[in-house]
Motif scaffolding. Structure first.
Motif, PDB file in Angstrom:
ATOM      1  N   PHE A 100       0.820  -1.203   0.000  1.00 12.69           N
ATOM      2  CA  PHE A 100       0.000   0.000   0.000  1.00 12.69           C
ATOM      3  C   PHE A 100       0.862   1.263   0.000  1.00 12.69           C
ATOM      4  CE2 PHE A 100      -3.250   2.831   2.095  1.00 12.69           C
ATOM      5  CZ  PHE A 100      -4.160   2.773   1.059  1.00 12.69           C
ATOM      6  N   ASP A 101       2.043   1.201   0.650  1.00 15.03           N
ATOM      7  CA  ASP A 101       2.905   2.373   0.720  1.00 15.03           C
ATOM      8  C   ASP A 101       3.384   2.795  -0.668  1.00 15.03           C
ATOM      9  OD1 ASP A 101       4.159  -0.210   1.137  1.00 15.03           O
ATOM     10  OD2 ASP A 101       6.062   0.873   1.120  1.00 15.03           O
ATOM     11  N   GLN A 102       3.602   1.808  -1.561  1.00 15.39           N
ATOM     12  CA  GLN A 102       4.018   2.139  -2.934  1.00 15.39           C
ATOM     13  C   GLN A 102       2.904   2.886  -3.659  1.00 15.39           C
ATOM     14  OE1 GLN A 102       5.378  -1.395  -4.934  1.00 15.39           O
ATOM     15  NE2 GLN A 102       6.659  -2.059  -3.199  1.00 15.39           N
ATOM     16  N   PHE A 103       1.676   2.493  -3.398  1.00 22.11           N
ATOM     17  CA  PHE A 103       0.527   3.181  -3.998  1.00 22.11           C
ATOM     18  C   PHE A 103       0.415   4.609  -3.469  1.00 22.11           C
ATOM     19  CE2 PHE A 103      -4.065   4.199  -3.543  1.00 22.11           C
ATOM     20  CZ  PHE A 103      -4.371   4.351  -4.890  1.00 22.11           C
ATOM     21  N   LEU A 104       0.650   4.786  -2.153  1.00 21.05           N
ATOM     22  CA  LEU A 104       0.537   6.118  -1.555  1.00 21.05           C
ATOM     23  C   LEU A 104       1.587   7.074  -2.103  1.00 21.05           C
ATOM     24  CD1 LEU A 104      -0.130   5.250   2.225  1.00 21.05           C
ATOM     25  CD2 LEU A 104      -1.782   5.983   0.508  1.00 21.05           C
ATOM     26  N   ASN A 105       2.766   6.546  -2.426  1.00 18.42           N
ATOM     27  CA  ASN A 105       3.831   7.400  -2.962  1.00 18.42           C
ATOM     28  C   ASN A 105       3.454   8.032  -4.298  1.00 18.42           C
ATOM     29  OD1 ASN A 105       5.574   6.946  -0.797  1.00 18.42           O
ATOM     30  ND2 ASN A 105       6.471   5.122  -1.745  1.00 18.42           N
ATOM     31  N   LYS A 106       2.490   7.433  -4.990  1.00 19.31           N
ATOM     32  CA  LYS A 106       2.067   7.961  -6.291  1.00 19.31           C
ATOM     33  C   LYS A 106       1.004   9.052  -6.151  1.00 19.31           C
ATOM     34  CE  LYS A 106       2.890   3.462  -8.504  1.00 19.31           C
ATOM     35  NZ  LYS A 106       2.271   2.340  -9.260  1.00 19.31           N
ATOM     36  N   MET A 153      -5.537  -1.812  11.776  1.00 15.60           N
ATOM     37  CA  MET A 153      -4.586  -2.918  11.854  1.00 15.60           C
ATOM     38  C   MET A 153      -4.194  -3.397  10.455  1.00 15.60           C
ATOM     39  SD  MET A 153      -5.068  -6.462  13.968  1.00 15.60           S
ATOM     40  CE  MET A 153      -6.069  -7.197  12.659  1.00 15.60           C
ATOM     41  N   MET A 154      -5.121  -3.336   9.496  1.00 10.19           N
ATOM     42  CA  MET A 154      -4.822  -3.751   8.124  1.00 10.19           C
ATOM     43  C   MET A 154      -3.710  -2.907   7.513  1.00 10.19           C
ATOM     44  SD  MET A 154      -8.456  -4.675   6.270  1.00 10.19           S
ATOM     45  CE  MET A 154      -9.201  -3.067   6.514  1.00 10.19           C
ATOM     46  N   LEU A 155      -3.631  -1.623   7.929  1.00 13.91           N
ATOM     47  CA  LEU A 155      -2.643  -0.707   7.359  1.00 13.91           C
ATOM     48  C   LEU A 155      -1.409  -0.554   8.239  1.00 13.91           C
ATOM     49  CD1 LEU A 155      -4.985   2.176   6.106  1.00 13.91           C
ATOM     50  CD2 LEU A 155      -4.301   0.106   4.920  1.00 13.91           C
ATOM     51  N   SER A 156      -1.347  -1.306   9.338  1.00 12.51           N
ATOM     52  CA  SER A 156      -0.282  -1.093  10.322  1.00 12.51           C
ATOM     53  C   SER A 156       1.109  -1.435   9.801  1.00 12.51           C
ATOM     54  CB  SER A 156      -0.564  -1.911  11.585  1.00 12.51           C
ATOM     55  OG  SER A 156      -0.612  -3.306  11.290  1.00 12.51           O
ATOM     56  N   ASP A 157       1.196  -2.255   8.758  1.00 13.56           N
ATOM     57  CA  ASP A 157       2.504  -2.643   8.213  1.00 13.56           C
ATOM     58  C   ASP A 157       2.998  -1.698   7.119  1.00 13.56           C
ATOM     59  OD1 ASP A 157       3.032  -4.920   9.795  1.00 13.56           O
ATOM     60  OD2 ASP A 157       1.637  -6.116   8.597  1.00 13.56           O
ATOM     61  N   VAL A 158       2.215  -0.645   6.837  1.00 16.09           N
ATOM     62  CA  VAL A 158       2.635   0.325   5.822  1.00 16.09           C
ATOM     63  C   VAL A 158       3.877   1.061   6.320  1.00 16.09           C
ATOM     64  CG1 VAL A 158       1.992   2.445   4.601  1.00 16.09           C
ATOM     65  CG2 VAL A 158       0.313   0.618   4.906  1.00 16.09           C
ATOM     66  N   GLU A 159       4.906   1.203   5.452  1.00 15.85           N
ATOM     67  CA  GLU A 159       6.102   1.939   5.832  1.00 15.85           C
ATOM     68  C   GLU A 159       5.762   3.420   6.011  1.00 15.85           C
ATOM     69  OE1 GLU A 159       9.231   1.292   3.088  1.00 15.85           O
ATOM     70  OE2 GLU A 159       9.207  -0.901   3.290  1.00 15.85           O
ATOM     71  N   ARG A 160       6.465   4.042   6.954  1.00 22.93           N
ATOM     72  CA  ARG A 160       6.207   5.449   7.287  1.00 22.93           C
ATOM     73  C   ARG A 160       4.723   5.658   7.584  1.00 22.93           C
ATOM     74  NH1 ARG A 160       8.525   9.379   2.932  1.00 22.93           N
ATOM     75  NH2 ARG A 160       7.842  10.858   4.528  1.00 22.93           N
ATOM     76  N   ILE A 161       4.233   4.866   8.525  1.00 21.38           N
ATOM     77  CA  ILE A 161       2.817   4.921   8.881  1.00 21.38           C
ATOM     78  C   ILE A 161       2.420   6.293   9.409  1.00 21.38           C
ATOM     79  CG2 ILE A 161       3.089   4.199  11.292  1.00 21.38           C
ATOM     80  CD1 ILE A 161       0.370   3.034   8.798  1.00 21.38           C
ATOM     81  N   GLU A 162       3.412   7.092   9.832  1.00 27.54           N
ATOM     82  CA  GLU A 162       3.110   8.431  10.347  1.00 27.54           C
ATOM     83  C   GLU A 162       2.445   9.300   9.289  1.00 27.54           C
ATOM     84  OE1 GLU A 162       7.355   8.383   8.857  1.00 27.54           O
ATOM     85  OE2 GLU A 162       6.126   7.133  10.188  1.00 27.54           O
ATOM     86  N   ARG A 163       2.650   8.987   8.006  1.00 25.15           N
ATOM     87  CA  ARG A 163       1.992   9.757   6.942  1.00 25.15           C
ATOM     88  C   ARG A 163       0.479   9.586   7.020  1.00 25.15           C
ATOM     89  NH1 ARG A 163       4.706   7.684   1.540  1.00 25.15           N
ATOM     90  NH2 ARG A 163       4.038   5.733   2.539  1.00 25.15           N
ATOM     91  N   VAL A 164       0.042   8.372   7.307  1.00 26.66           N
ATOM     92  CA  VAL A 164      -1.390   8.118   7.452  1.00 26.66           C
ATOM     93  C   VAL A 164      -1.922   8.853   8.674  1.00 26.66           C
ATOM     94  CG1 VAL A 164      -3.151   6.339   7.714  1.00 26.66           C
ATOM     95  CG2 VAL A 164      -1.083   5.848   6.389  1.00 26.66           C
ATOM     96  N   GLU A 165      -1.188   8.766   9.768  1.00 20.83           N
ATOM     97  CA  GLU A 165      -1.631   9.402  11.010  1.00 20.83           C
ATOM     98  C   GLU A 165      -1.721  10.911  10.854  1.00 20.83           C
ATOM     99  OE1 GLU A 165       0.301   6.140  14.111  1.00 20.83           O
ATOM    100  OE2 GLU A 165       1.450   7.912  13.517  1.00 20.83           O
ATOM    101  N   GLN A 166      -0.735  11.512  10.217  1.00 20.59           N
ATOM    102  CA  GLN A 166      -0.739  12.967  10.035  1.00 20.59           C
ATOM    103  C   GLN A 166      -1.903  13.428   9.167  1.00 20.59           C
ATOM    104  OE1 GLN A 166       3.166  13.764   8.464  1.00 20.59           O
ATOM    105  NE2 GLN A 166       4.198  13.406  10.426  1.00 20.59           N
TER     106      GLN A 166
END
Length: 391
Positions: free
Chosen positions: A202-208, A246-259
């Protein structure tokens, strides 16, 4: 005279939320307490307010979505293996014993069990909010407390379903109970599978995606969808929201989601506590005052025993276990859900009980570190970087 516009009422409530939040800073007390009191004050005018109710639902879902982001699957599995003895102790002390107290007092078995349901679950929203507000999320007891809250969030929907089944006059069958357990197991397994497959990269998708507005819609949509799915299955939306996080908890740089999500939470979460206050309507006198006094005493003692004994079973020190017990006494959203099934005097009684335990529980939470230090003494800080003379 035209009907008071719903939108105008919502705007006024948000202005009150600002001023009460500002007042909480001046008074140096948790803003949650003042938000609940604000709801009680405004209950006469905004009870069953549609927009506030919807906003409060979104607020509690986002809170648990963000909470779920902190729990990777591996960590959650480790907590589950450690928390079940304390969780079962919690069920016995705060559901079983309170039900027995109600029967001993002379209540009908149905209302005694309903009372046990009201007294059982710690307020997940109040406790999680206070953990963040007081800076105690990193403390050793926070993992234990959150584990207890998660365990209760799994048990409480079963208690609600049983009470609703009993309220219709038709006892809940073993088949119905089995279906409920299958639903909980199924939605949890589905979250794990989605986390390991659909959201694995999912993190690769978010980078786009460079526009933050689209990300807000995406994250809030995931949280609300899985929370809504849990509701559709007859479970708790907070359970669904937690699993979504919890489904997204393994996303790298999870702080981006939190922010991205935090500003939305800061807007709508206070509305949950205000709306909770509007559900409490007082009338003249306090019904069953002796029973209320007994339940308030035991509700505090029962949760403290869960912390002291359960914390030890979890592997915490006596000091940390005691602090955890003081932090588990608030009652809130699940208690309100169960109390809404009651009618007449018992509903009033339950409302007074919930308000008292919410306020007392929050006070004990905020005073827990000081009370622990008075009992065990101040912790000795380990000195680091000491040099050996002559070295």
């Amino acid at each position: 005279m035209e009907q008071f516009p719903i939108l105008l009422g919502a705007g006024i409530v948000l202005l009150f939320v600002f001023w009460f939040g500002f007042l909480s800073l001046k008074m140096k007390m948790p803003n949650v307490i003042l938000y609940i009191l604000l709801g009680i004050i405004l209950a006469k005018w905004i009870s069953h307010h549609e927009i506030l109710h919807f906003a409060s639902e979104i607020g509690i879902v986002i809170l648990f979505f963000l909470l779920g982001l902190e729990f990777k699957l591996k960590r959650l599995g480790g907590i589950a293996r450690k928390i079940w003895p304390a969780g079962l102790l919690d069920v016995f002390l705060n559901l079983g014993v309170v039900t027995f107290i109600g029967i001993w007092y002379g209540l009908d078995p149905f209302y005694a069990f309903l009372l046990g349901g009201v007294a059982y679950a710690t307020s997940s929203s109040i406790t999680a909010k206070l953990l963040g507000d007081t800076g105690r999320m990193a403390n050793r007891e926070s993992e234990f407390i959150l584990g207890i809250l998660i365990f209760e969030d799994l048990v409480a929907p079963i208690v609600v379903a049983i009470i609703i089944g009993l309220s219709t006059g038709e006892p809940m069958t073993l088949f119905d109970s089995g279906i409920l357990v299958i639903k909980i197991f199924g939605i949890t397994v589905a979250a794990i599978i989605l986390g390991k497959t659909v959201f694995k990269k999912f993190d690769q998708f978010l980078n786009k995606i460079h526009d933050e507005d689209f990300k807000i819609a995406l994250f809030i949509g995931i949280a609300l969808s899985y929370g809504g799915l849990a509701l559709w299955l007859g479970l708790s939306e907070v359970l669904g929201a937690f699993l979504a996080g919890m489904m997204l908890s393994d996303v790298e740089r999870i702080e981006r989601v939190e922010q991205t999500v935090h500003p939305i939470q800061n807007l709508v979460l206070p509305i949950f506590f205000v709306y909770f206050g509007t559900t409490i309507q007082f009338v003249n006198g306090v019904p069953m005052l002796p029973l209320l006094a007994i339940l308030v005493f035991w509700s505090i003692a029962g949760k403290m025993l869960v912390g002291i004994i359960g914390g030890k079973l979890y592997g915490l020190s006596p000091r940390v276990s005691f602090r955890a017990g003081l932090s588990l006494c608030s009652r809130g959203e699940f208690s309100v859900i169960i109390a809404s099934i009651a009618t007449g005097v018992f509903k009033i009684f339950s409302g007074i009980y919930i308000v008292l335990l919410a306020l007392i529980g929050m006070l004990l939470f905020t005073r827990a570190p000081q009370m622990t230090n008075k009992l065990f003494g101040k912790p000795v800080k380990k000195k680091k970087g000491l040099k050996v003379p002559g070295s």
